[in-house]
Design a protein around this motif. Structure first.
Motif, PDB file in Angstrom:
ATOM      1  N   ARG A 193       0.845  -1.194   0.000  1.00 30.52           N
ATOM      2  CA  ARG A 193       0.000   0.000   0.000  1.00 30.52           C
ATOM      3  C   ARG A 193       0.881   1.245   0.000  1.00 30.52           C
ATOM      4  O   ARG A 193       1.809   1.364   0.798  1.00 30.52           O
ATOM      5  CB  ARG A 193      -0.894   0.015   1.243  1.00 30.52           C
ATOM      6  N   PRO A 206      -7.461  -3.728   1.048  1.00 32.14           N
ATOM      7  CA  PRO A 206      -6.567  -3.343  -0.054  1.00 32.14           C
ATOM      8  C   PRO A 206      -7.124  -3.665  -1.430  1.00 32.14           C
ATOM      9  O   PRO A 206      -6.738  -3.034  -2.409  1.00 32.14           O
ATOM     10  CB  PRO A 206      -5.286  -4.133   0.238  1.00 32.14           C
ATOM     11  N   SER A 212      -3.277   0.465  -3.459  1.00 26.95           N
ATOM     12  CA  SER A 212      -2.743  -0.823  -3.001  1.00 26.95           C
ATOM     13  C   SER A 212      -2.791  -1.855  -4.121  1.00 26.95           C
ATOM     14  O   SER A 212      -3.664  -1.800  -4.991  1.00 26.95           O
ATOM     15  CB  SER A 212      -3.551  -1.364  -1.815  1.00 26.95           C
TER      16      SER A 212
END
Length: 291
Positions: A193, A206, A212
């Motif tokens: 990320r 994510p 991400s």
């Protein structure tokens, strides 16, 4: 100086100003070590040197890095397995006396550190980031770093969520980043990320966060994604911490070629039925406004 100590998967050499660690290449050598190849660690980047019993009758020399001295270890954040720690050198137990001599020799070269051994290094990293790789394939896309100024995520047509597809491929100038969060692919929730300066994470998951990329079985392996994270982190640390000029945020997206590519991608989503007529029109207007 110039003394060399050979252990499992690596050799250590004491030079006038640094410990040089060279890793072997072989099927039994951890792939992270093969990727790193060689690390030059200035003595001031070390906090201490220890010697402890290891597995299967071995002894382990551990050159303990100072917190914040090495971008690789900073990005790893304690998630590396001991067998993949590049600062640990295992030797047969019958060489314990030699290992003890090395511990004393190396410890004498480590300059006195701060009173608090956990005090982090200020300024730039003391150890250079790994040389590569600067791209890797994640489950939901491909991450690419140009080595100095920009990180890009290009989404996979099969692995990326609709949220990421609708957002289009992402381009992040390093000057807009405050750091990198790496979660090992060896545990659930593995991902990389990018942390944006002055912005909070807007999506906890994510797979829904366009900043991400998600790891998975066979994707984002440690030997690929961790050196990548370290290289980006070193670039972020090396940039001046000046405020981003007004209008600079999103400048990469304001590039006519980038905008045209995103509109083309949006059209593909529209034809595939993944976005409605209203969403297509609104997003196209937003993209054109960036020019």
């Amino acid at each position: 100086m110039g003394e060399v100590l050979a252990g499992n998967h690596a050799t250590w050499e004491l030079e006038s100003d640094a410990l040089v660690i060279r890793f072997e290449r072989g099927i039994r050598t951890p792939r992270l070590f093969q990727t790193l190849r060689e690390r030059r660690v200035p003595y001031e980047a070390l906090a201490s040197v220890t010697l402890t019993p290891g597995r299967r009758g071995t002894v382990v020399l551990h050159a303990v890095p100072r917190p914040g001295a090495d971008p690789l270890m900073t990005a790893a954040a304690g998630q590396l397995k001991e067998t993949c720690d590049p600062y640990r050198l295992a030797l047969p137990g019958d060489r314990e006396a030699l290992a003890a001599h090395w511990r004393e020799e190396l410890a004498a070269l480590v300059p006195p550190g701060p009173a608090d051994p956990e005090e982090r290094c200020e300024g730039g990293f003391l150890v250079a980031p790994p040389q590569g790789p600067l791209s890797f394939k994640a489950y939901d896309g491909k991450a690419v770093f140009d080595g100095s100024s920009e990180v890009s995520f290009r989404w996979s047509s099969t692995g990326a969520t609709s949220e990421k597809w609708k957002s289009g491929d992402r381009f992040y100038p390093v000057r807009e980043l405050s750091g990198v969060e790496w979660r090992t692919p060896d545990a659930p929730g593995g991902c990389l990320r990018l942390l944006l300066r002055g912005a909070e994470v807007t999506a906890e998951r994510p797979d829904h966060d366009p900043a991400s990329v998600v790891f998975g079985l066979g994707y984002g392996a440690v030997h690929e994604s961790l050196p990548f994270a370290a290289a980006v982190l070193a670039a972020v640390r090396g940039k001046e911490r000046a405020p981003v000029p007004a209008g600079a945020r999103g400048a990469a997206h304001g590039n006519p070629g980038v905008v045209a590519e995103r509109i083309r991608h949006l059209g593909e989503l529209h034809r595939a039925g993944l976005v409605t007529d209203e969403e297509f029109a609104a997003k196209k207007t937003q993209l054109l406004a960036e020019l």
